[in-house]
Design a protein around this motif. Structure first.
Motif, PDB file in Angstrom:
ATOM      1  N   LEU A 132      43.320 -69.842 -30.535  1.00  0.00           N
ATOM      2  CA  LEU A 132      42.962 -68.127 -31.067  1.00  0.00           C
ATOM      3  C   LEU A 132      43.897 -67.908 -32.185  1.00  0.00           C
ATOM      4  O   LEU A 132      42.939 -67.511 -33.409  1.00  0.00           O
ATOM      5  CB  LEU A 132      43.474 -66.725 -29.380  1.00  0.00           C
ATOM      6  CG  LEU A 132      43.598 -65.597 -30.062  1.00  0.00           C
ATOM      7  CD1 LEU A 132      42.564 -64.524 -29.581  1.00  0.00           C
ATOM      8  CD2 LEU A 132      44.942 -64.923 -29.539  1.00  0.00           C
ATOM      9  N   ALA A 133      44.405 -68.313 -32.074  1.00  0.00           N
ATOM     10  CA  ALA A 133      45.305 -68.095 -33.434  1.00  0.00           C
ATOM     11  C   ALA A 133      44.367 -68.736 -35.467  1.00  0.00           C
ATOM     12  O   ALA A 133      43.923 -67.756 -35.973  1.00  0.00           O
ATOM     13  CB  ALA A 133      46.612 -68.892 -34.497  1.00  0.00           C
ATOM     14  N   SER A 134      43.981 -69.364 -34.637  1.00  0.00           N
ATOM     15  CA  SER A 134      42.613 -70.687 -36.596  1.00  0.00           C
ATOM     16  C   SER A 134      41.096 -69.490 -35.795  1.00  0.00           C
ATOM     17  O   SER A 134      41.051 -69.502 -37.564  1.00  0.00           O
ATOM     18  CB  SER A 134      42.595 -72.129 -35.343  1.00  0.00           C
ATOM     19  OG  SER A 134      41.795 -72.064 -33.972  1.00  0.00           O
ATOM     20  N   ARG A 135      40.817 -69.043 -34.084  1.00  0.00           N
ATOM     21  CA  ARG A 135      39.968 -68.282 -34.625  1.00  0.00           C
ATOM     22  C   ARG A 135      39.470 -67.072 -35.614  1.00  0.00           C
ATOM     23  O   ARG A 135      39.742 -66.292 -36.171  1.00  0.00           O
ATOM     24  CB  ARG A 135      39.538 -67.984 -33.218  1.00  0.00           C
ATOM     25  CG  ARG A 135      39.131 -69.546 -32.850  1.00  0.00           C
ATOM     26  CD  ARG A 135      38.151 -69.116 -31.157  1.00  0.00           C
ATOM     27  NE  ARG A 135      37.039 -68.633 -31.659  1.00  0.00           N
ATOM     28  CZ  ARG A 135      35.715 -69.466 -31.533  1.00  0.00           C
ATOM     29  NH1 ARG A 135      35.844 -70.649 -30.982  1.00  0.00           N
ATOM     30  NH2 ARG A 135      34.169 -69.185 -31.897  1.00  0.00           N
ATOM     31  N   ILE A 136      40.779 -66.587 -35.161  1.00  0.00           N
ATOM     32  CA  ILE A 136      41.513 -65.570 -35.964  1.00  0.00           C
ATOM     33  C   ILE A 136      41.581 -65.624 -37.265  1.00  0.00           C
ATOM     34  O   ILE A 136      41.360 -64.355 -38.539  1.00  0.00           O
ATOM     35  CB  ILE A 136      42.981 -64.717 -35.405  1.00  0.00           C
ATOM     36  CG1 ILE A 136      42.124 -64.110 -34.192  1.00  0.00           C
ATOM     37  CG2 ILE A 136      43.832 -63.431 -36.195  1.00  0.00           C
ATOM     38  CD1 ILE A 136      43.534 -63.221 -32.660  1.00  0.00           C
ATOM     39  N   ARG A 137      42.298 -66.488 -37.751  1.00  0.00           N
ATOM     40  CA  ARG A 137      42.743 -67.025 -39.248  1.00  0.00           C
ATOM     41  C   ARG A 137      40.854 -67.312 -39.636  1.00  0.00           C
ATOM     42  O   ARG A 137      41.140 -66.016 -40.609  1.00  0.00           O
ATOM     43  CB  ARG A 137      43.000 -68.261 -39.174  1.00  0.00           C
ATOM     44  CG  ARG A 137      43.175 -69.088 -40.604  1.00  0.00           C
ATOM     45  CD  ARG A 137      44.149 -70.008 -41.021  1.00  0.00           C
ATOM     46  NE  ARG A 137      46.074 -69.732 -40.432  1.00  0.00           N
ATOM     47  CZ  ARG A 137      46.438 -71.035 -38.732  1.00  0.00           C
ATOM     48  NH1 ARG A 137      45.070 -71.477 -38.333  1.00  0.00           N
ATOM     49  NH2 ARG A 137      47.902 -70.782 -38.692  1.00  0.00           N
ATOM     50  N   TYR A 138      39.904 -67.746 -39.221  1.00  0.00           N
ATOM     51  CA  TYR A 138      38.845 -67.634 -39.697  1.00  0.00           C
ATOM     52  C   TYR A 138      37.622 -66.771 -39.506  1.00  0.00           C
ATOM     53  O   TYR A 138      37.618 -66.079 -41.114  1.00  0.00           O
ATOM     54  CB  TYR A 138      38.235 -68.897 -38.517  1.00  0.00           C
ATOM     55  CG  TYR A 138      36.492 -69.022 -39.026  1.00  0.00           C
ATOM     56  CD1 TYR A 138      36.423 -69.840 -39.522  1.00  0.00           C
ATOM     57  CD2 TYR A 138      35.521 -68.020 -38.888  1.00  0.00           C
ATOM     58  CE1 TYR A 138      35.291 -70.062 -40.321  1.00  0.00           C
ATOM     59  CE2 TYR A 138      34.511 -68.332 -39.285  1.00  0.00           C
ATOM     60  CZ  TYR A 138      34.385 -68.947 -39.832  1.00  0.00           C
ATOM     61  OH  TYR A 138      32.441 -69.185 -40.355  1.00  0.00           O
ATOM     62  N   ILE A 139      38.023 -65.125 -38.961  1.00  0.00           N
ATOM     63  CA  ILE A 139      37.349 -64.053 -39.040  1.00  0.00           C
ATOM     64  C   ILE A 139      38.382 -63.555 -40.409  1.00  0.00           C
ATOM     65  O   ILE A 139      37.059 -62.770 -40.997  1.00  0.00           O
ATOM     66  CB  ILE A 139      37.590 -63.344 -37.797  1.00  0.00           C
ATOM     67  CG1 ILE A 139      36.736 -63.951 -36.203  1.00  0.00           C
ATOM     68  CG2 ILE A 139      37.275 -62.449 -38.149  1.00  0.00           C
ATOM     69  CD1 ILE A 139      37.024 -63.633 -35.281  1.00  0.00           C
ATOM     70  N   LEU A 140      39.558 -63.685 -40.239  1.00  0.00           N
ATOM     71  CA  LEU A 140      40.440 -62.779 -41.638  1.00  0.00           C
ATOM     72  C   LEU A 140      39.645 -63.714 -43.055  1.00  0.00           C
ATOM     73  O   LEU A 140      39.566 -62.415 -43.696  1.00  0.00           O
ATOM     74  CB  LEU A 140      41.959 -62.669 -41.063  1.00  0.00           C
ATOM     75  CG  LEU A 140      42.502 -62.150 -40.491  1.00  0.00           C
ATOM     76  CD1 LEU A 140      43.867 -62.182 -40.130  1.00  0.00           C
ATOM     77  CD2 LEU A 140      42.273 -60.572 -40.148  1.00  0.00           C
ATOM     78  N   ALA A 141      39.917 -64.579 -42.975  1.00  0.00           N
ATOM     79  CA  ALA A 141      39.664 -65.457 -44.195  1.00  0.00           C
ATOM     80  C   ALA A 141      37.788 -65.140 -44.430  1.00  0.00           C
ATOM     81  O   ALA A 141      37.566 -64.974 -45.613  1.00  0.00           O
ATOM     82  CB  ALA A 141      39.352 -67.309 -44.334  1.00  0.00           C
TER      83      ALA A 141
END
Ligand code: C2E
Ligand code: MG
Ligand code: MG
Ligand code: MG
Length: 287
Positions: A136-145
């Protein structure tokens, strides 16, 4: 006589059974039809988001907003999230739709950003399914970037149930999100099976008091006692509090008198489109 009574019981019994089973079939086929329609809803552009202001009670300023998913089905018109979110969750579609919501939410935030405070929080609901995905955290990081969304302006709402189902995974995932600078809120607090002292072991920032306790807070002693206890304990634990479902001036006054910091509800605004939200963002106060 006894025979007649028996006959009557059998007859109504069977009729009842038939009625029940027809009803169940109708429900099951509606659900199946909705599932099929939901599978195409993203590409058919039937989903959209609404934003509902959150208000800082001391100043009346909007200091955040909750993102709420809406489904305008070509078949049934606007369908309540209470009806379609469980289908998205059971089928696993919520993982994809949840990322779609977050992307839309970030884009809306960036469109309105100039009118918002620096520390404004955009709150997005997470489902347990997304939580259990693992990355979850890396998927969210990707969307924020990808969208250019500032991490410090994002808040994620999770439920007590999500924490309790797998506390170890929850601790790991929440720590990752918290380390990224994302704010974490407990939604519908008081309706699940956890305690404030238990919550202390998770890196949480905000506690949202469920609307069921706010509804009668000015007239029901038990609800008032629960709200007061939540306010007192969250203050000592350093958690920010938001009261959900505030609809009346009386409820607002009660919450202000009992030093509740934040609130959300129809009294301030219903969930609205980005355009309407842009207008609200330009007001000095929503009280
Ligand atoms: P929630 O996260 O607790 O959201 C608050 C709900 O209360 C929203 O219902 C909102 O429209 C409603 N509400 C706000 N103020 C008032 C008020 O003053 N009075 C009353 N009666 N209601 C008020 P909504 O939009 O129908 O959403 C229901 C639930 O569906 C949400 O509860 C949330 O659990 C879920 N949901 C909505 N959008 C999403 C999403 O994008 N992802 C996920 N996973 N769940 C979502
Ligand atoms: Mg919520
Ligand atoms: Mg809630
Ligand atoms: Mg709720």
């Amino acid at each position: 006589n006894a025979d007649a009574a028996m006959y009557h019981a059998k007859k109504t019994g069977r009729n009842n059974f038939q009625f029940y089973s027809v009803d169940m079939n109708a429900q099951a086929s509606l659900r199946l039809a909705m599932e099929t329609a939901l599978r195409r809803a993203v590409e058919q552009e039937e989903f959209f988001i609404h934003l509902q202001p959150q208000v800082e009670l001391e100043t009346g300023k909007m200091n955040g907003a909750e993102v709420l998913l809406r489904w305008n089905s070509s078949q049934w018109g606007l369908v309540s999230p209470a009806e379609f979110i469980p289908i998205l969750e059971d089928t696993g579609m919520i993982e994809h739709v949840g990322e779609w919501v977050l992307t839309q939410a970030c884009n809306s935030f960036l469109n309105v950003k100039d009118k918002l405070a620096d520390d404004f929080k955009l709150a997005v609901n997470l489902s347990g399914r997304q939580f259990k995905g693992g990355n979850l955290a890396s998927r969210i990081r990707y969307i924020l970037a990808e969208t250019g969304m500032p991490t410090k302006n994002l808040e994620l709402e999770i439920t007590e149930t999500m924490l309790m189902e797998d506390p170890e995974l929850a601790t790991l995932t929440l720590s990752e999100l918290s380390d990224m600078g994302i704010s974490l809120a407990i939604d519908d607090f008081g309706t699940g099976y956890s305690s404030l002292s238990y919550l202390k072991q998770f890196p949480l920032n905000v506690l949202k008091i469920d609307s069921s306790f706010i509804r009668d807070v000015t007239s029901d002693k038990d609800d008032a006692a629960i709200v007061n206890a939540i306010l007192a304990m969250s203050e000592s634990l350093g958690l920010m509090v938001v009261a959900e479902g505030v609809e009346t001036i009386e409820q607002l006054n009660y919450l202000k008198q009992h030093t509740c910091q934040g609130a959300q509800g129809y009294l301030f605004s219903k969930p609205v489109s980005e355009e309407q939200f842009y207008e609200l963002a330009q007001k000095d106060t929503l009280i």
